[in-house]
Design a protein around this motif. Structure first.
Motif, PDB file in Angstrom:
ATOM      1  N   ASP A 151       5.099 -14.105  -0.981  1.00 51.95           N
ATOM      2  CA  ASP A 151       4.640 -15.021  -2.155  1.00 51.95           C
ATOM      3  C   ASP A 151       3.118 -14.569  -2.353  1.00 51.95           C
ATOM      4  O   ASP A 151       2.575 -14.201  -3.316  1.00 51.95           O
ATOM      5  CB  ASP A 151       4.571 -15.856  -2.310  1.00 51.95           C
ATOM      6  N   ALA A 152       2.455 -14.257  -1.955  1.00 51.73           N
ATOM      7  CA  ALA A 152       0.975 -14.311  -0.812  1.00 51.73           C
ATOM      8  C   ALA A 152       0.840 -12.846  -1.869  1.00 51.73           C
ATOM      9  O   ALA A 152      -0.241 -12.641  -3.011  1.00 51.73           O
ATOM     10  CB  ALA A 152       0.153 -14.745  -0.562  1.00 51.73           C
ATOM     11  N   VAL A 153       1.306 -11.825  -0.987  1.00 52.84           N
ATOM     12  CA  VAL A 153       0.869 -10.565  -1.764  1.00 52.84           C
ATOM     13  C   VAL A 153       1.357 -10.561  -3.413  1.00 52.84           C
ATOM     14  O   VAL A 153       0.697  -9.554  -3.978  1.00 52.84           O
ATOM     15  CB  VAL A 153       1.467  -9.386  -0.956  1.00 52.84           C
ATOM     16  N   ARG A 154       3.006 -11.021  -3.338  1.00 51.82           N
ATOM     17  CA  ARG A 154       2.893 -10.546  -5.039  1.00 51.82           C
ATOM     18  C   ARG A 154       2.219 -11.745  -6.113  1.00 51.82           C
ATOM     19  O   ARG A 154       2.547 -10.650  -7.273  1.00 51.82           O
ATOM     20  CB  ARG A 154       4.637 -11.439  -5.288  1.00 51.82           C
ATOM     21  N   ALA A 155       1.346 -12.447  -5.484  1.00 49.80           N
ATOM     22  CA  ALA A 155       0.463 -13.151  -6.446  1.00 49.80           C
ATOM     23  C   ALA A 155      -1.034 -12.233  -6.918  1.00 49.80           C
ATOM     24  O   ALA A 155      -1.574 -12.686  -7.399  1.00 49.80           O
ATOM     25  CB  ALA A 155       0.429 -14.558  -6.142  1.00 49.80           C
ATOM     26  N   GLN A 160       1.997  -2.473  -9.171  1.00 49.90           N
ATOM     27  CA  GLN A 160       3.392  -2.748  -9.224  1.00 49.90           C
ATOM     28  C   GLN A 160       3.595  -2.063  -7.392  1.00 49.90           C
ATOM     29  O   GLN A 160       3.643  -2.056  -6.412  1.00 49.90           O
ATOM     30  CB  GLN A 160       4.713  -2.582  -9.830  1.00 49.90           C
ATOM     31  N   ALA A 161       3.009  -0.508  -7.892  1.00 50.05           N
ATOM     32  CA  ALA A 161       3.122   0.658  -6.613  1.00 50.05           C
ATOM     33  C   ALA A 161       2.371  -0.306  -5.704  1.00 50.05           C
ATOM     34  O   ALA A 161       2.381   0.010  -4.089  1.00 50.05           O
ATOM     35  CB  ALA A 161       2.323   1.874  -6.946  1.00 50.05           C
ATOM     36  N   ARG A 162       1.209  -0.922  -5.460  1.00 51.73           N
ATOM     37  CA  ARG A 162       0.338  -0.966  -4.483  1.00 51.73           C
ATOM     38  C   ARG A 162       1.161  -2.391  -4.059  1.00 51.73           C
ATOM     39  O   ARG A 162       0.622  -2.080  -3.096  1.00 51.73           O
ATOM     40  CB  ARG A 162      -1.274  -1.631  -5.225  1.00 51.73           C
ATOM     41  N   CYS A 163       1.519  -3.364  -5.010  1.00 46.92           N
ATOM     42  CA  CYS A 163       2.182  -4.439  -4.479  1.00 46.92           C
ATOM     43  C   CYS A 163       2.786  -4.302  -3.510  1.00 46.92           C
ATOM     44  O   CYS A 163       3.004  -4.866  -2.160  1.00 46.92           O
ATOM     45  CB  CYS A 163       2.565  -5.614  -5.868  1.00 46.92           C
ATOM     46  N   ASP A 164       4.047  -3.106  -3.786  1.00 49.18           N
ATOM     47  CA  ASP A 164       4.948  -2.809  -3.077  1.00 49.18           C
ATOM     48  C   ASP A 164       5.054  -1.813  -1.624  1.00 49.18           C
ATOM     49  O   ASP A 164       5.020  -1.669  -0.890  1.00 49.18           O
ATOM     50  CB  ASP A 164       6.035  -1.762  -3.743  1.00 49.18           C
ATOM     51  N   ALA A 165       3.225  -0.937  -1.754  1.00 50.85           N
ATOM     52  CA  ALA A 165       3.060  -0.775  -0.486  1.00 50.85           C
ATOM     53  C   ALA A 165       2.616  -1.752   0.517  1.00 50.85           C
ATOM     54  O   ALA A 165       2.748  -1.528   1.836  1.00 50.85           O
ATOM     55  CB  ALA A 165       1.814   0.677  -0.680  1.00 50.85           C
ATOM     56  N   LEU A 166       2.067  -3.301  -0.159  1.00 54.91           N
ATOM     57  CA  LEU A 166       1.612  -4.090   0.799  1.00 54.91           C
ATOM     58  C   LEU A 166       3.050  -4.550   1.267  1.00 54.91           C
ATOM     59  O   LEU A 166       2.950  -4.836   2.687  1.00 54.91           O
ATOM     60  CB  LEU A 166       0.668  -4.208   0.066  1.00 54.91           C
ATOM     61  N   LEU A 167       3.903  -4.808   0.755  1.00 55.80           N
ATOM     62  CA  LEU A 167       5.302  -5.063   1.228  1.00 55.80           C
ATOM     63  C   LEU A 167       5.229  -4.472   1.990  1.00 55.80           C
ATOM     64  O   LEU A 167       6.375  -5.446   3.039  1.00 55.80           O
ATOM     65  CB  LEU A 167       6.179  -5.789  -0.319  1.00 55.80           C
ATOM     66  N   HIS A 168       5.591  -3.209   1.933  1.00 56.01           N
ATOM     67  CA  HIS A 168       6.230  -2.415   2.669  1.00 56.01           C
ATOM     68  C   HIS A 168       5.581  -2.190   3.985  1.00 56.01           C
ATOM     69  O   HIS A 168       6.696  -2.344   5.364  1.00 56.01           O
ATOM     70  CB  HIS A 168       6.416  -0.740   2.068  1.00 56.01           C
ATOM     71  N   PRO A 226     -12.905  -8.954  -4.145  1.00 56.45           N
ATOM     72  CA  PRO A 226     -12.849  -9.479  -2.802  1.00 56.45           C
ATOM     73  C   PRO A 226     -12.536 -10.732  -2.675  1.00 56.45           C
ATOM     74  O   PRO A 226     -11.825 -11.588  -1.466  1.00 56.45           O
ATOM     75  CB  PRO A 226     -14.301  -9.123  -2.422  1.00 56.45           C
ATOM     76  N   VAL A 227     -12.867 -11.859  -3.832  1.00 56.84           N
ATOM     77  CA  VAL A 227     -11.924 -13.295  -3.799  1.00 56.84           C
ATOM     78  C   VAL A 227     -10.693 -13.496  -3.008  1.00 56.84           C
ATOM     79  O   VAL A 227     -10.194 -14.184  -2.317  1.00 56.84           O
ATOM     80  CB  VAL A 227     -12.368 -13.886  -5.243  1.00 56.84           C
ATOM     81  N   TRP A 228      -9.848 -12.287  -3.440  1.00 52.53           N
ATOM     82  CA  TRP A 228      -8.709 -12.420  -3.419  1.00 52.53           C
ATOM     83  C   TRP A 228      -8.383 -12.568  -1.708  1.00 52.53           C
ATOM     84  O   TRP A 228      -7.559 -12.555  -1.003  1.00 52.53           O
ATOM     85  CB  TRP A 228      -7.227 -11.492  -3.781  1.00 52.53           C
ATOM     86  N   ILE A 229      -8.908 -11.090  -1.303  1.00 50.10           N
ATOM     87  CA  ILE A 229      -8.506 -10.924   0.422  1.00 50.10           C
ATOM     88  C   ILE A 229      -9.798 -12.189   1.156  1.00 50.10           C
ATOM     89  O   ILE A 229      -8.982 -12.778   2.409  1.00 50.10           O
ATOM     90  CB  ILE A 229      -9.913  -9.645   0.352  1.00 50.10           C
ATOM     91  N   ALA A 230     -10.469 -12.661   0.371  1.00 48.36           N
ATOM     92  CA  ALA A 230     -10.732 -13.661   1.228  1.00 48.36           C
ATOM     93  C   ALA A 230      -9.764 -14.880   1.242  1.00 48.36           C
ATOM     94  O   ALA A 230      -9.561 -15.643   2.832  1.00 48.36           O
ATOM     95  CB  ALA A 230     -11.905 -14.282   0.342  1.00 48.36           C
ATOM     96  N   ALA A 253      -3.108 -24.253  -1.723  1.00 48.93           N
ATOM     97  CA  ALA A 253      -2.105 -23.565  -3.247  1.00 48.93           C
ATOM     98  C   ALA A 253      -3.057 -24.326  -4.515  1.00 48.93           C
ATOM     99  O   ALA A 253      -3.108 -24.878  -5.190  1.00 48.93           O
ATOM    100  CB  ALA A 253      -0.853 -24.333  -2.973  1.00 48.93           C
ATOM    101  N   ASP A 254      -3.654 -25.331  -4.090  1.00 49.46           N
ATOM    102  CA  ASP A 254      -4.666 -26.449  -5.407  1.00 49.46           C
ATOM    103  C   ASP A 254      -4.806 -25.284  -6.078  1.00 49.46           C
ATOM    104  O   ASP A 254      -5.443 -24.965  -7.169  1.00 49.46           O
ATOM    105  CB  ASP A 254      -5.537 -27.431  -4.947  1.00 49.46           C
ATOM    106  N   GLU A 255      -5.843 -24.543  -5.228  1.00 50.81           N
ATOM    107  CA  GLU A 255      -6.458 -23.206  -5.999  1.00 50.81           C
ATOM    108  C   GLU A 255      -6.005 -21.650  -6.024  1.00 50.81           C
ATOM    109  O   GLU A 255      -6.123 -21.112  -6.414  1.00 50.81           O
ATOM    110  CB  GLU A 255      -7.992 -23.245  -5.389  1.00 50.81           C
ATOM    111  N   TRP A 256      -4.444 -22.267  -5.484  1.00 50.56           N
ATOM    112  CA  TRP A 256      -3.893 -20.544  -5.730  1.00 50.56           C
ATOM    113  C   TRP A 256      -2.395 -21.015  -6.418  1.00 50.56           C
ATOM    114  O   TRP A 256      -1.504 -21.439  -5.429  1.00 50.56           O
ATOM    115  CB  TRP A 256      -3.302 -19.965  -3.838  1.00 50.56           C
ATOM    116  N   PRO A 257      -2.127 -21.514  -6.737  1.00 45.13           N
ATOM    117  CA  PRO A 257      -0.873 -22.454  -7.316  1.00 45.13           C
ATOM    118  C   PRO A 257       0.803 -21.752  -7.315  1.00 45.13           C
ATOM    119  O   PRO A 257       1.415 -21.566  -7.042  1.00 45.13           O
ATOM    120  CB  PRO A 257      -1.155 -22.684  -9.064  1.00 45.13           C
ATOM    121  N   ASP A 258       0.552 -20.318  -7.492  1.00 40.32           N
ATOM    122  CA  ASP A 258       1.574 -19.502  -7.003  1.00 40.32           C
ATOM    123  C   ASP A 258       1.857 -19.938  -5.934  1.00 40.32           C
ATOM    124  O   ASP A 258       3.385 -18.986  -5.216  1.00 40.32           O
ATOM    125  CB  ASP A 258       0.718 -18.164  -7.235  1.00 40.32           C
TER     126      ASP A 258
END
Length: 353
Positions: A151-155, A160-168, A226-230, A253-258
């Motif tokens: 769920d974190a990766v999808r958020a 979509q291609a980069r998201c799919d690569a990370l999920l793979h 970089p905030v997302w990587i953090a 989750a308060d700052e990352w509702p997904d």
């Protein structure tokens, strides 16, 4: 430790699984390689023994039981269904990036239990069964949730291609981390020269053309802030007894509702365990648990670890693998499934120490 002693311990656990309502099954030792290669790609060759049969084509010595048990069930099993098994699995110890984090035997016994059911209590049922069987050995119970990680990766704000690569590569933290770092940098344009020479190589021309098209399309992708990587790193760093881990996850989750739905699932599972007599404060929740150690699990994960045994793999592992049933089912049909295995050889060593 003699093989007969390990077999005797395996039979003891097998009987416990039968008493829990499981039907014993005996999957083939020699499996068609095609299914495993479709699931895991060429990486499986680094850890499986392969050969070629003149009639069956490429085959592999069984690297685990889950895939053949799922195939058997999806071919016509009713639900709910519980299965158990005992037998050898085979893992190569080739050096390289895909080598397991812990040394393992090339051949070792597994005894396992699998539950197929549309039942919200299934995770707690399977974990409680393994918790009871492992209780005499003083092991550390560790849980995680790959649904939270996915769920974190999808958020993430990615194509979509980069998201799919990370999920793979979500089960391969080294590759996952390198991809994430690459996505945080500007893309370097690539020049694919037009040549008239005949095509040569293991991949087909159509496959390589699709690959080049993906790379060209990726040139327009924005760099990941970089905030997302953090935030991801903050999530992966959460490792605490379940109540404390839930508090940290709730703050995130308060700052990352997904992440809120996945955090809610973790909290509900803790409640189920508590209702079943297992104190959540005795269970470690490690948010990077399945990300580091298990392939194909996509929900709840667990392991029982012998602390102080340097270099040992977990004595028991398991988790939820709903997506695998969809891949192996007819027409993409999925059945919720959760299971786990115990290594009788490690239990044998614990009993004589």
């Amino acid at each position: 430790m003699a093989k007969r002693d390990k077999q005797a311990i395996g039979q003891r656990f097998l009987q416990a699984f039968r008493e829990a309502g499981a039907a014993e099954v005996a999957p083939d030792i020699l499996l068609p390689a095609g299914t495993l290669l479709d699931l895991y790609g060429e990486d499986i060759r680094a850890r499986a023994y392969t050969s070629t049969d003149p009639l069956r084509g490429e085959v592999m010595l069984r690297p685990d039981f889950t895939v053949p048990v799922v195939q058997m069930h999806m071919a016509g099993g009713a639900e709910p269904a519980r299965y158990c098994y005992l037998g050898e699995v085979f893992r190569k110890q080739d050096p390289g990036e895909e080598r397991p984090a812990h040394p393992r035997d090339n051949e070792y016994l597994q005894v396992g239990f699998e539950l197929f059911a549309h039942d919200p209590q299934a995770d707690a049922e399977v974990f409680a069964l393994f918790h009871k069987l492992m209780a005499p050995y003083g092991l550390r119970a560790v849980t995680g949730d790959m649904g939270l990680v996915m769920d974190a990766v999808r958020a993430l704000p990615l194509s979509q291609a980069r998201c799919d690569a990370l999920l793979h590569h979500v089960w391969r933290p080294g590759r996952f981390g390198r991809l994430l770092a690459r996505f945080a940098r500007p893309v370097t344009p690539r020049d694919f020269a037009e040549i008239a020479a005949p095509w040569a190589g293991m991949r087909s021309e159509a496959e390589m053309e699709r690959r080049m098209a993906r790379l060209k399309a990726d040139e327009d992708a924005a760099s990941l802030d970089p905030v997302w990587i953090a935030r991801l790193e903050r999530m992966f760093a959460i490792s605490a007894p379940m109540p404390g881990a839930l508090a940290e996850l709730s703050h995130l989750a308060d700052e990352w509702p997904d992440l809120a739905p996945a955090v809610g699932r973790v909290g509900e599972r803790a409640r189920m365990l508590s209702d079943g007599g297992i104190a959540p404060e005795t269970i470690l929740f490690d948010a990077s648990h399945g990300h580091r150690t298990m392939e194909y699990y996509d929900g709840f994960t667990f392991s029982f670890v012998a602390e102080g045994r340097a270099g040992w793999p977990p004595v028991a592992t398991g988790g939820r693998y709903d997506a695998l049933t969809a891949v192996l089912g007819r027409g993409g049909r999925a059945i919720p499934a959760v299971g786990g295995i115990i290594r009788p050889g490690l239990v044998a060593e614990l009993e004589v120490s």
